[in-house]
Design a protein around this motif. Structure first.
Motif, PDB file in Angstrom:
ATOM      1  N   MET A 264       0.702  -1.174   0.226  1.00  0.00           N
ATOM      2  CA  MET A 264       0.013  -0.261   0.097  1.00  0.00           C
ATOM      3  C   MET A 264       0.931   1.196   0.108  1.00  0.00           C
ATOM      4  SD  MET A 264      -1.607   2.483   2.429  1.00  0.00           S
ATOM      5  CE  MET A 264      -0.919   1.871   3.770  1.00  0.00           C
ATOM      6  N   GLU A 265       2.019   1.345   0.613  1.00  0.00           N
ATOM      7  CA  GLU A 265       2.772   2.480   0.878  1.00  0.00           C
ATOM      8  C   GLU A 265       3.533   2.540  -0.429  1.00  0.00           C
ATOM      9  OE1 GLU A 265       5.599   1.627   3.976  1.00  0.00           O
ATOM     10  OE2 GLU A 265       4.095   2.159   5.499  1.00  0.00           O
ATOM     11  N   TYR A 266       3.947   1.471  -1.262  1.00  0.00           N
ATOM     12  CA  TYR A 266       4.608   1.499  -2.422  1.00  0.00           C
ATOM     13  C   TYR A 266       3.648   2.367  -3.517  1.00  0.00           C
ATOM     14  CZ  TYR A 266       7.167   0.402  -6.590  1.00  0.00           C
ATOM     15  OH  TYR A 266       8.023   0.232  -7.642  1.00  0.00           O
ATOM     16  N   SER A 267       2.288   1.566  -3.523  1.00  0.00           N
ATOM     17  CA  SER A 267       1.564   2.454  -4.619  1.00  0.00           C
ATOM     18  C   SER A 267       1.115   3.711  -4.429  1.00  0.00           C
ATOM     19  CB  SER A 267      -0.063   1.186  -4.668  1.00  0.00           C
ATOM     20  OG  SER A 267      -0.544   1.367  -3.384  1.00  0.00           O
TER      21      SER A 267
ATOM     22  N   THR B 299       8.149  -0.906   8.229  1.00  0.00           N
ATOM     23  CA  THR B 299       6.853  -0.595   7.285  1.00  0.00           C
ATOM     24  C   THR B 299       5.818  -0.044   8.070  1.00  0.00           C
ATOM     25  OG1 THR B 299       7.442  -2.650   6.211  1.00  0.00           O
ATOM     26  CG2 THR B 299       5.332  -2.175   6.084  1.00  0.00           C
ATOM     27  N   VAL B 300       5.645  -0.483   9.304  1.00  0.00           N
ATOM     28  CA  VAL B 300       4.494   0.267  10.189  1.00  0.00           C
ATOM     29  C   VAL B 300       4.771   1.661  10.614  1.00  0.00           C
ATOM     30  CG1 VAL B 300       3.064  -0.281  11.841  1.00  0.00           C
ATOM     31  CG2 VAL B 300       3.670  -2.163  10.666  1.00  0.00           C
ATOM     32  N   LEU B 301       5.914   1.790  10.716  1.00  0.00           N
ATOM     33  CA  LEU B 301       6.239   3.227  11.533  1.00  0.00           C
ATOM     34  C   LEU B 301       5.527   4.362  10.702  1.00  0.00           C
ATOM     35  CD1 LEU B 301       7.880   4.676  13.748  1.00  0.00           C
ATOM     36  CD2 LEU B 301       9.679   4.938  12.332  1.00  0.00           C
ATOM     37  N   PRO B 302       5.848   4.719   9.354  1.00  0.00           N
ATOM     38  CA  PRO B 302       5.183   5.838   8.767  1.00  0.00           C
ATOM     39  C   PRO B 302       3.865   5.665   8.800  1.00  0.00           C
ATOM     40  CG  PRO B 302       6.894   4.998   7.208  1.00  0.00           C
ATOM     41  CD  PRO B 302       6.752   3.860   8.493  1.00  0.00           C
ATOM     42  N   VAL B 303       2.868   4.790   8.755  1.00  0.00           N
ATOM     43  CA  VAL B 303       1.437   4.503   8.898  1.00  0.00           C
ATOM     44  C   VAL B 303       1.110   4.925  10.254  1.00  0.00           C
ATOM     45  CG1 VAL B 303      -0.558   2.899   8.874  1.00  0.00           C
ATOM     46  CG2 VAL B 303       1.485   2.761   6.932  1.00  0.00           C
ATOM     47  N   ALA B 304       2.033   4.586  11.374  1.00  0.00           N
ATOM     48  CA  ALA B 304       1.713   4.806  12.969  1.00  0.00           C
ATOM     49  C   ALA B 304       1.826   6.309  12.930  1.00  0.00           C
ATOM     50  CB  ALA B 304       2.437   3.849  13.513  1.00  0.00           C
ATOM     51  N   LEU B 305       2.753   6.772  12.446  1.00  0.00           N
ATOM     52  CA  LEU B 305       2.930   8.394  12.459  1.00  0.00           C
ATOM     53  C   LEU B 305       1.742   8.971  11.801  1.00  0.00           C
ATOM     54  CD1 LEU B 305       6.893   8.743  12.107  1.00  0.00           C
ATOM     55  CD2 LEU B 305       5.506   8.835  14.394  1.00  0.00           C
ATOM     56  N   LEU B 306       1.520   8.678  10.707  1.00  0.00           N
ATOM     57  CA  LEU B 306       0.371   9.238  10.019  1.00  0.00           C
ATOM     58  C   LEU B 306      -0.893   9.196  10.855  1.00  0.00           C
ATOM     59  CD1 LEU B 306      -0.271  10.688   7.315  1.00  0.00           C
ATOM     60  CD2 LEU B 306      -0.870   8.437   6.638  1.00  0.00           C
ATOM     61  N   GLY B 307      -1.022   8.340  11.598  1.00  0.00           N
ATOM     62  CA  GLY B 307      -2.514   7.950  12.249  1.00  0.00           C
ATOM     63  C   GLY B 307      -2.235   8.935  13.564  1.00  0.00           C
ATOM     64  N   LEU B 308      -1.093   8.879  14.198  1.00  0.00           N
ATOM     65  CA  LEU B 308      -0.824   9.651  15.314  1.00  0.00           C
ATOM     66  C   LEU B 308      -0.861  11.272  15.040  1.00  0.00           C
ATOM     67  CD1 LEU B 308       0.016   9.956  18.435  1.00  0.00           C
ATOM     68  CD2 LEU B 308       2.364  10.093  17.596  1.00  0.00           C
ATOM     69  N   LEU B 309      -0.518  11.801  13.763  1.00  0.00           N
ATOM     70  CA  LEU B 309      -0.636  13.118  13.300  1.00  0.00           C
ATOM     71  C   LEU B 309      -2.068  13.400  13.281  1.00  0.00           C
ATOM     72  CD1 LEU B 309       0.851  15.472  12.327  1.00  0.00           C
ATOM     73  CD2 LEU B 309       0.707  14.743  10.049  1.00  0.00           C
ATOM     74  N   SER B 310      -2.760  12.394  12.491  1.00  0.00           N
ATOM     75  CA  SER B 310      -4.284  12.597  12.232  1.00  0.00           C
ATOM     76  C   SER B 310      -5.068  12.932  13.504  1.00  0.00           C
ATOM     77  CB  SER B 310      -4.746  11.631  11.304  1.00  0.00           C
ATOM     78  OG  SER B 310      -4.952  10.337  12.064  1.00  0.00           O
ATOM     79  N   LEU B 311      -4.874  11.902  14.754  1.00  0.00           N
ATOM     80  CA  LEU B 311      -5.203  12.359  15.903  1.00  0.00           C
ATOM     81  C   LEU B 311      -4.977  13.562  16.607  1.00  0.00           C
ATOM     82  CD1 LEU B 311      -4.961   8.682  17.519  1.00  0.00           C
ATOM     83  CD2 LEU B 311      -7.207   9.785  16.568  1.00  0.00           C
ATOM     84  N   MET B 312      -3.820  13.939  16.329  1.00  0.00           N
ATOM     85  CA  MET B 312      -3.428  15.173  17.055  1.00  0.00           C
ATOM     86  C   MET B 312      -3.962  16.214  16.386  1.00  0.00           C
ATOM     87  SD  MET B 312       0.633  14.297  17.545  1.00  0.00           S
ATOM     88  CE  MET B 312       1.019  16.294  17.681  1.00  0.00           C
TER      89      MET B 312
END
Length: 102
Positions: free
Chosen positions: A34-37, A86-99
């Motif tokens: 998903m990240e690659y696409s 792999t999961v770190l960018p998705v987790a940071l994106l989720g954290l940013l959206s929560l903030m």
């Protein structure tokens, strides 16, 4: 006369060598695809491509290591690092959206 073989024994194969790479692949490869696409569709690889390719190399390394018990720790570390990268960018994106939503 008895013949004795004093050659070195081959190391025993680890029966469950595939569990760590399999669990990491089930969790990480769909997210990596998903990240690659998403990255390829927008701006191209850029600096983010290094993370994607290093995670893919770590997934391949965790599967390609010899199936000996002595390399079990290295296989688990490679698989865990691949999932973490792999999961770190998705987790940071989720954290940013929560903030930003708060």
């Amino acid at each position: 006369m008895t013949t004795q073989h004093h050659g070195t024994r081959l190391p025993a194969f680890h029966r469950t060598w595939w569990k760590a790479p399999f669990a990491a692949s089930v969790l990480g490869l769909p997210v990596l695809a998903m990240e690659y696409s998403v990255v390829r569709d927008h701006d191209g690889m850029g600096e983010y491509g290094g993370l994607i390719y290093s995670a893919l190399a770590l997934f391949a390394l965790s599967w390609a290591l010899p199936h000996r018990r002595a390399l079990r720790t290295l296989r688990v570390l490679a698989a865990g690092a691949a999932v973490g990268i792999t999961v770190l960018p998705v987790a940071l994106l989720g954290l940013l959206s929560l903030m930003l939503a708060a």
